[in-house]
Design a protein around this motif. Structure first.
Motif, mmCIF file in Angstrom:
data_model
loop_
_atom_site.group_PDB
_atom_site.id
_atom_site.type_symbol
_atom_site.label_atom_id
_atom_site.label_comp_id
_atom_site.label_asym_id
_atom_site.label_seq_id
_atom_site.Cartn_x
_atom_site.Cartn_y
_atom_site.Cartn_z
ATOM 1 N N CYS A 123 -39.427 -20.709 -11.852
ATOM 2 C CA CYS A 123 -40.342 -20.433 -13.144
ATOM 3 C C CYS A 123 -39.750 -19.248 -13.766
ATOM 4 O O CYS A 123 -39.495 -18.173 -12.878
ATOM 5 N N THR A 124 -39.830 -19.308 -14.865
ATOM 6 C CA THR A 124 -39.314 -17.900 -15.897
ATOM 7 C C THR A 124 -40.899 -16.916 -15.829
ATOM 8 O O THR A 124 -40.368 -15.918 -15.744
ATOM 9 N N LEU A 125 -42.089 -17.669 -15.810
ATOM 10 C CA LEU A 125 -43.162 -16.736 -15.862
ATOM 11 C C LEU A 125 -43.210 -16.110 -14.323
ATOM 12 O O LEU A 125 -42.800 -16.274 -13.411
ATOM 13 N N ASP A 126 -44.101 -14.948 -14.535
ATOM 14 C CA ASP A 126 -44.295 -14.181 -13.326
ATOM 15 C C ASP A 126 -45.920 -13.789 -12.867
ATOM 16 O O ASP A 126 -46.017 -12.706 -12.551
ATOM 17 N N CYS A 127 -46.305 -15.088 -12.843
ATOM 18 C CA CYS A 127 -47.727 -14.736 -12.650
ATOM 19 C C CYS A 127 -47.989 -14.462 -11.295
ATOM 20 O O CYS A 127 -47.459 -14.673 -10.216
ATOM 21 N N GLY A 128 -48.739 -13.321 -11.130
ATOM 22 C CA GLY A 128 -48.728 -12.330 -9.788
ATOM 23 C C GLY A 128 -49.393 -13.236 -8.678
ATOM 24 O O GLY A 128 -49.336 -12.822 -7.570
ATOM 25 N N PHE A 129 -50.061 -14.163 -8.960
ATOM 26 C CA PHE A 129 -50.843 -15.099 -7.716
ATOM 27 C C PHE A 129 -50.128 -16.246 -7.432
ATOM 28 O O PHE A 129 -50.519 -17.219 -6.631
ATOM 29 N N CYS A 130 -48.567 -16.351 -7.724
ATOM 30 C CA CYS A 130 -48.047 -17.916 -7.633
ATOM 31 C C CYS A 130 -46.588 -17.546 -7.043
ATOM 32 O O CYS A 130 -45.977 -16.834 -7.414
ATOM 33 N N LEU A 131 -46.646 -18.315 -5.848
ATOM 34 C CA LEU A 131 -45.401 -18.118 -5.090
ATOM 35 C C LEU A 131 -44.205 -18.733 -6.079
ATOM 36 O O LEU A 131 -43.196 -17.967 -5.837
ATOM 37 N N THR A 132 -44.327 -19.624 -6.614
ATOM 38 C CA THR A 132 -43.122 -20.202 -7.670
ATOM 39 C C THR A 132 -42.735 -18.845 -8.576
ATOM 40 O O THR A 132 -41.540 -18.876 -8.465
ATOM 41 N N GLY A 133 -43.505 -18.228 -8.897
ATOM 42 C CA GLY A 133 -43.306 -17.247 -9.715
ATOM 43 C C GLY A 133 -42.233 -16.039 -9.129
ATOM 44 O O GLY A 133 -41.539 -15.391 -9.851
ATOM 45 N N THR A 134 -42.232 -15.832 -7.773
ATOM 46 C CA THR A 134 -41.348 -14.936 -7.202
ATOM 47 C C THR A 134 -40.065 -15.246 -7.039
ATOM 48 O O THR A 134 -39.164 -14.536 -6.803
ATOM 49 N N MET A 135 -39.762 -16.757 -7.322
ATOM 50 C CA MET A 135 -38.257 -17.312 -7.282
ATOM 51 C C MET A 135 -37.656 -16.817 -8.518
ATOM 52 O O MET A 135 -36.292 -17.018 -8.445
ATOM 53 N N GLY A 136 -38.178 -16.506 -9.688
ATOM 54 C CA GLY A 136 -37.468 -16.640 -10.745
ATOM 55 C C GLY A 136 -37.247 -18.287 -11.259
ATOM 56 O O GLY A 136 -37.408 -19.088 -10.572
ATOM 57 N N LEU A 137 -36.578 -18.092 -12.451
ATOM 58 C CA LEU A 137 -36.066 -19.661 -12.697
ATOM 59 C C LEU A 137 -34.736 -19.791 -12.332
ATOM 60 O O LEU A 137 -33.961 -19.027 -12.675
ATOM 61 N N LYS A 138 -34.398 -20.842 -11.527
ATOM 62 C CA LYS A 138 -33.235 -21.537 -11.134
ATOM 63 C C LYS A 138 -32.663 -22.185 -12.250
ATOM 64 O O LYS A 138 -31.772 -21.834 -12.764
ATOM 65 N N ARG A 139 -33.464 -23.363 -12.627
ATOM 66 C CA ARG A 139 -33.128 -23.940 -13.977
ATOM 67 C C ARG A 139 -34.064 -24.942 -14.140
ATOM 68 O O ARG A 139 -35.112 -25.437 -13.443
ATOM 69 N N ASN A 140 -34.042 -25.651 -15.362
ATOM 70 C CA ASN A 140 -34.825 -26.730 -15.899
ATOM 71 C C ASN A 140 -34.377 -28.002 -15.140
ATOM 72 O O ASN A 140 -33.242 -28.183 -14.677
ATOM 73 N N LEU A 141 -35.412 -28.926 -15.000
ATOM 74 C CA LEU A 141 -35.260 -30.090 -14.350
ATOM 75 C C LEU A 141 -34.827 -31.123 -15.354
ATOM 76 O O LEU A 141 -35.280 -30.775 -16.561
ATOM 77 N N LYS A 142 -33.886 -31.885 -15.306
ATOM 78 C CA LYS A 142 -33.641 -33.076 -15.973
ATOM 79 C C LYS A 142 -34.415 -34.054 -15.962
ATOM 80 O O LYS A 142 -35.116 -34.367 -14.912
#
Ligand code: SAH
Length: 368
Positions: A123-142
């Motif tokens: 994810c591009t967003l960096d919400c501090g309570f979310c694990l996905t946010g810690t990954m950064g954005l790898k890419r959009n899904l098709k």
């Protein structure tokens, strides 16, 4: 034949039929010189019958199937790991063509089954309570990678189960991948050849990309907005990126302008973090913020993951918060946490390595 969305990846490779939208499928059918109704037939095989092989398409002649198979294929995800929770929630981890993985969660509950679908890897967003946010954005899904999650989940339903609702609340920010999201919604709701679902069975959840809210309205799906805080200071510290794009005033103005039909309402989601945004003052500010908006509120007690400083409030604090909001005449629900033991609950989707995940699971269990 080349195409910008990689539906036709390279001249030497086969075209993935699932990567084509209706128009592109129509062009392919035209290229073969077949009657137009073949387009719908092929699409029905893909989405309604979940064909995995072109030779299953028995309403095409043998010759047509051979021609189709000479330049196209049905490329479904081949690697799917399933993590089953003690509460019967299942987390599916699908490996994409480029080796990245994406997570989908099947959540059965009293005769219903909700599918929680991802729209991005990371994810591009960096919400501090979310694990996905810690990954950064790898890419959009098709679009076909979003649909793959649904098709795979359908393949894995137990007997008697059916998907009753779909929420775009998995990894990523759906409104940051609007084009693929729109195409996936078209395939889910199309009656002649798609899954034919009512858009009311679908919910799109956004962290608050206010300017894009209006773009989702024509689809008639439910919209959930992750409010999570009641002052800009608090929201900027919890969700810095998105609150920078649209502070509370802008976000709530967009919600007020949202074209709801008289029988519909918005959902506000509010993650409850102990000692951070779960006090009675927060509840009272929340009431004021949503005043006049046709809405309900879903409270989501924080789901913990390793390395994160936030804590889940006590059941008592959760119920006090809920009753303050309810006394203002607002429908307010506490979301049950499901699949926490397999890191499948809200905010727990992301790339923890298996060893780390295992340690994480033990740590979380120890604290509950
Ligand atoms: N990006 C979208 C959808 C993904 S998150 C959005 O923000 O809405 C889906 C929901 O889970 C959001 O309401 C989010 O605020 C919430 N959430 C994120 N991390 C969480 C966590 N650790 N515990 C509980 N809820 C969480």
């Amino acid at each position: 034949m080349r195409h910008e969305n990689n539906a036709f990846p390279a001249d030497t490779t086969l075209i993935n039929l699932l990567a084509l939208d209706e128009k592109e499928m129509g062009r392919l059918v035209q290229r073969f010189g077949w009657p137009r109704y073949r387009t719908g037939q092929i699409l029905r095989w893909l989405y309604q019958r979940r064909a995995k092989d072109i030779h299953q398409m028995t309403d095409l002649s043998q010759g047509e199937r051979t021609s189709l198979a000479s330049i196209t294929t049905i490329s479904r995800a081949t690697n799917c790991r399933v993590f089953s929770s003690i509460d019967h929630t299942r987390k599916l981890v699908l490996t994409l063509n480029d080796g990245l993985t994406v997570e989908t969660v099947m959540i059965p509950d009293e005769g219903r089954l909700t599918l929680c679908v991802s729209t991005q890897v990371g994810c591009t967003l960096d919400c501090g309570f979310c694990l996905t946010g810690t990954m950064g954005l790898k890419r959009n899904l098709k679009p076909h990678e979003i649909m793959e999650q649904v098709l795979t989940a359908q393949d894995r339903l137990d007997s008697g189960e059916r998907i009753t609702s779909l929420v775009f609340m998995g990894m990523g920010e759906p409104l940051a991948n609007m084009e693929a999201l729109s195409e996936a919604i078209r395939r889910l709701t199309n009656k002649p050849w798609g899954l034919g679902w009512s858009p009311r069975r679908i919910t799109v959840s956004t962290a608050g990309l206010a300017a894009r809210l209006k773009d989702i309205a024509p689809f008639g799906v439910n919209v959930a907005i992750s409010l999570n805080a009641t002052t800009d200071n608090q929201r900027a510290s919890l969700m810095p990126a998105v609150n920078g794009i649209a502070p509370l005033k802008t976000l709530l103005a967009a919600c007020r302008r949202y074209p709801l039909s008289p029988t519909r309402r918005l959902t506000f989601e509010y993650v409850l973090l102990a000692g951070v945004n779960d006090r009675s003052d927060d509840a009272r500010r929340l009431i004021k913020l949503v005043r006049g908006i046709a809405c309900k509120i879903n409270l989501i007690p924080f789901n913990e993951f390793p390395g994160n400083p936030y804590r889940r409030p006590s059941e008592y604090d959760i119920s006090v918060f809920q009753s303050i909001v309810r006394q203002a005449g607002i429908d307010v629900f506490v979301r049950k946490s499901r699949g926490r033991d397999v890191l499948g609950a809200c905010g727990q989707l992301g790339n923890l390595s298996p060893e780390y995940a295992e340690r994480a699971l033990t740590q979380i269990e120890a604290r509950c």
